[in-house]
Write a protein that holds these residues in place. Structure first.
Motif, PDB file in Angstrom:
ATOM      1  N   ASP A   1      11.292  12.523   3.001  1.00 44.73           N
ATOM      2  CA  ASP A   1      10.931  11.137   3.284  1.00 44.73           C
ATOM      3  C   ASP A   1       9.495  11.053   3.798  1.00 44.73           C
ATOM      4  N   LYS A   2       9.159  11.893   4.737  1.00 44.74           N
ATOM      5  CA  LYS A   2       7.813  11.889   5.321  1.00 44.74           C
ATOM      6  C   LYS A   2       6.745  12.169   4.265  1.00 44.74           C
ATOM      7  N   LEU A   3       6.998  13.165   3.421  1.00 43.28           N
ATOM      8  CA  LEU A   3       6.000  13.543   2.425  1.00 43.28           C
ATOM      9  C   LEU A   3       5.683  12.391   1.488  1.00 43.28           C
ATOM     10  N   ASP A   4       6.703  11.653   1.075  1.00 44.82           N
ATOM     11  CA  ASP A   4       6.413  10.536   0.161  1.00 44.82           C
ATOM     12  C   ASP A   4       5.814   9.350   0.891  1.00 44.82           C
ATOM     13  N   ILE A   5       6.206   9.124   2.136  1.00 42.54           N
ATOM     14  CA  ILE A   5       5.618   8.015   2.899  1.00 42.54           C
ATOM     15  C   ILE A   5       4.115   8.222   3.057  1.00 42.54           C
ATOM     16  N   VAL A   6       3.684   9.453   3.321  1.00 42.08           N
ATOM     17  CA  VAL A   6       2.244   9.709   3.454  1.00 42.08           C
ATOM     18  C   VAL A   6       1.524   9.296   2.171  1.00 42.08           C
ATOM     19  N   SER A   7       2.090   9.655   1.030  1.00 43.00           N
ATOM     20  CA  SER A   7       1.479   9.296  -0.255  1.00 43.00           C
ATOM     21  C   SER A   7       1.391   7.783  -0.425  1.00 43.00           C
ATOM     22  N   ILE A   8       2.470   7.081  -0.097  1.00 38.59           N
ATOM     23  CA  ILE A   8       2.482   5.615  -0.199  1.00 38.59           C
ATOM     24  C   ILE A   8       1.427   4.994   0.701  1.00 38.59           C
ATOM     25  N   MET A   9       1.372   5.464   1.929  1.00 35.96           N
ATOM     26  CA  MET A   9       0.461   4.849   2.895  1.00 35.96           C
ATOM     27  C   MET A   9      -1.002   5.125   2.557  1.00 35.96           C
ATOM     28  N   LEU A  10      -1.292   6.292   2.002  1.00 37.29           N
ATOM     29  CA  LEU A  10      -2.675   6.554   1.594  1.00 37.29           C
ATOM     30  C   LEU A  10      -3.130   5.558   0.540  1.00 37.29           C
ATOM     31  N   GLU A  11      -2.229   5.145  -0.336  1.00 36.67           N
ATOM     32  CA  GLU A  11      -2.569   4.113  -1.321  1.00 36.67           C
ATOM     33  C   GLU A  11      -2.898   2.793  -0.634  1.00 36.67           C
ATOM     34  N   HIS A  12      -2.166   2.479   0.414  1.00 35.36           N
ATOM     35  CA  HIS A  12      -2.383   1.202   1.108  1.00 35.36           C
ATOM     36  C   HIS A  12      -3.559   1.256   2.080  1.00 35.36           C
ATOM     37  N   PHE A  13      -3.958   2.467   2.494  1.00 32.65           N
ATOM     38  CA  PHE A  13      -5.139   2.602   3.349  1.00 32.65           C
ATOM     39  C   PHE A  13      -6.426   2.557   2.536  1.00 32.65           C
ATOM     40  N   ASP A  14      -6.333   2.830   1.256  1.00 38.86           N
ATOM     41  CA  ASP A  14      -7.508   2.819   0.374  1.00 38.86           C
ATOM     42  C   ASP A  14      -8.071   1.398   0.306  1.00 38.86           C
ATOM     43  N   PRO A  15      -9.370   1.222   0.634  1.00 42.82           N
ATOM     44  CA  PRO A  15      -9.969  -0.116   0.591  1.00 42.82           C
ATOM     45  C   PRO A  15      -9.816  -0.813  -0.758  1.00 42.82           C
TER      46      PRO A  15
ATOM     47  N   SER B   1      -0.460  -4.662   1.570  1.00 45.07           N
ATOM     48  CA  SER B   1       0.762  -5.362   1.938  1.00 45.07           C
ATOM     49  C   SER B   1       0.953  -5.276   3.441  1.00 45.07           C
ATOM     50  N   ASP B   2       0.988  -6.430   4.092  1.00 45.56           N
ATOM     51  CA  ASP B   2       1.221  -6.466   5.530  1.00 45.56           C
ATOM     52  C   ASP B   2       2.615  -5.944   5.859  1.00 45.56           C
ATOM     53  N   VAL B   3       3.557  -6.137   4.940  1.00 45.45           N
ATOM     54  CA  VAL B   3       4.922  -5.637   5.145  1.00 45.45           C
ATOM     55  C   VAL B   3       4.926  -4.113   5.176  1.00 45.45           C
ATOM     56  N   VAL B   4       4.192  -3.490   4.272  1.00 49.24           N
ATOM     57  CA  VAL B   4       4.179  -2.027   4.171  1.00 49.24           C
ATOM     58  C   VAL B   4       3.501  -1.394   5.377  1.00 49.24           C
ATOM     59  N   VAL B   5       2.419  -1.980   5.876  1.00 46.24           N
ATOM     60  CA  VAL B   5       1.732  -1.412   7.043  1.00 46.24           C
ATOM     61  C   VAL B   5       2.334  -1.905   8.351  1.00 46.24           C
ATOM     62  N   LEU B   6       3.477  -2.578   8.256  1.00 49.90           N
ATOM     63  CA  LEU B   6       4.262  -3.005   9.423  1.00 49.90           C
ATOM     64  C   LEU B   6       3.517  -3.967  10.337  1.00 49.90           C
ATOM     65  N   GLY B   7       2.586  -4.710   9.770  1.00 45.51           N
ATOM     66  CA  GLY B   7       1.931  -5.776  10.511  1.00 45.51           C
ATOM     67  C   GLY B   7       0.892  -5.334  11.525  1.00 45.51           C
ATOM     68  N   VAL B   8       0.457  -4.061  11.488  1.00 45.72           N
ATOM     69  CA  VAL B   8      -0.563  -3.616  12.431  1.00 45.72           C
ATOM     70  C   VAL B   8      -1.925  -4.198  12.055  1.00 45.72           C
ATOM     71  N   LYS B   9      -2.820  -4.288  13.044  1.00 39.53           N
ATOM     72  CA  LYS B   9      -4.122  -4.924  12.835  1.00 39.53           C
ATOM     73  C   LYS B   9      -5.110  -3.969  12.173  1.00 39.53           C
ATOM     74  N   ASP B  10      -5.886  -4.502  11.245  1.00 43.04           N
ATOM     75  CA  ASP B  10      -6.850  -3.692  10.508  1.00 43.04           C
ATOM     76  C   ASP B  10      -8.220  -3.802  11.158  1.00 43.04           C
ATOM     77  N   ASN B  11      -8.409  -3.016  12.219  1.00 39.07           N
ATOM     78  CA  ASN B  11      -9.697  -2.927  12.893  1.00 39.07           C
ATOM     79  C   ASN B  11     -10.203  -1.495  12.726  1.00 39.07           C
ATOM     80  N   PRO B  12     -11.216  -1.279  11.867  1.00 42.36           N
ATOM     81  CA  PRO B  12     -11.615   0.072  11.467  1.00 42.36           C
ATOM     82  C   PRO B  12     -12.012   1.007  12.606  1.00 42.36           C
TER      83      PRO B  12
END
Length: 273
Positions: free
Chosen positions: A158-172, A177-188
């Motif tokens: 589970d962890k290994l695939d979550i890292v892959s998913i999140m790297l896609e969402h961290f890419d500028p 998706s605010d749902v995928v990043v669990l609503g955390v604030k995007d302050n670089p």
């Protein structure tokens, strides 16, 4: 080629296991409705579930286990997030703290359906326990090596695939998706120091402490200390997850020595017998 075809080519797609995937697909089908965004979130968790099963298979291939436990573990990996679908339909979030524990919900779903009817009570207990434990921050002592192994494999996969998913969402330029990043604030430039301190103590980060996107990246890095098998550490290393995540963090003095310590510890874990 759809995700099922791409993941189950060759020897991995036994007729027996294809039945489990088909039943899972039929269960998810009732949730494929609503807005385009809703359907995308359902498909995200459906695809994730298939990939976690694939990740679990690779980890299992590195372990001396019976065919029975291998099958039970693959089924648990496939169904590990089955609670996510009703969670999202009801609450429109994947954040457990604002809705419901999706692991426990998944156990409830499986008890109410016929998806595990082909297993005996002991086998069902192993699968349900693996699902109930997959999203816990810390796993309590478990009875027996087989169950302990199953829980560890599902958690690592589970962890290994979550890292892959999140790297896609961290890419500028990637998915957002605010749902995928669990609503955390995007302050670089902002991050939460207590999560850094947890990593320095070789402990895993807590979701409840996350405030910023950088905290999520730190949380994923902390998972280095919660991988249960050498093969899991090798996968984390070979895919460059550690470098990808640390490269996305701000150049703050507080984070300076984090990467070298993580690399050292991950390499030690990967080299273990």
């Amino acid at each position: 080629m759809n995700i099922t075809d791409s993941l189950f080519s060759g020897e991995d797609m036994s007729c027996e296991f294809h039945g489990f995937v088909q039943r899972f697909d039929e269960y998810v089908e009732e949730f494929r409705q609503g807005s385009t965004e809703d359907i995308q979130h359902i498909e995200l968790k459906y695809d994730h579930s298939l990939r976690v099963m694939k990740e679990a298979t690779r980890i299992l291939d590195s372990l001396p286990l019976s065919e029975e436990i291998r099958l039970l573990c693959r089924v648990a990996a496939l169904y590990h997030d089955i609670g996510r679908f009703s969670q999202y339909r009801r609450f429109k979030t994947f954040k457990d703290s604002e809705s419901i524990n999706h692991g426990i919900l998944g156990v409830s779903v499986l008890k109410k359906t016929h998806l595990l009817d082909m297993f005996d009570s002991r086998q069902r207990g192993y699968i349900l326990s693996s699902i109930a434990m997959h999203n816990k921050r810390c796993v309590p002592p478990l009875s027996g090596h087989e169950l302990e192994t199953m829980v560890g494999v599902v958690r690592d996969a589970d962890k290994l695939d979550i890292v892959s998913i999140m790297l896609e969402h961290f890419d500028p330029h990637g998915k957002k998706s605010d749902v995928v990043v669990l609503g955390v604030k995007d302050n670089p430039q902002r991050f939460t120091s207590c999560i850094v301190e947890q990593i320095q103590k070789k402990a895993i980060g807590e979701y409840s402490m996350m405030q910023y996107v950088n905290d999520f990246k730190l949380l994923l890095l902390s998972w280095v200390y919660d991988l249960n098998f050498a093969e899991s550490s090798r996968i984390y290393l070979e895919r460059g997850y550690l470098e990808s995540l640390t490269d996305l963090l701000p150049k703050a003095p507080e984070l300076g020595h984090l990467k070298s310590a993580l690399v050292h510890d991950l390499q030690q874990q990967a080299a273990a017998a």
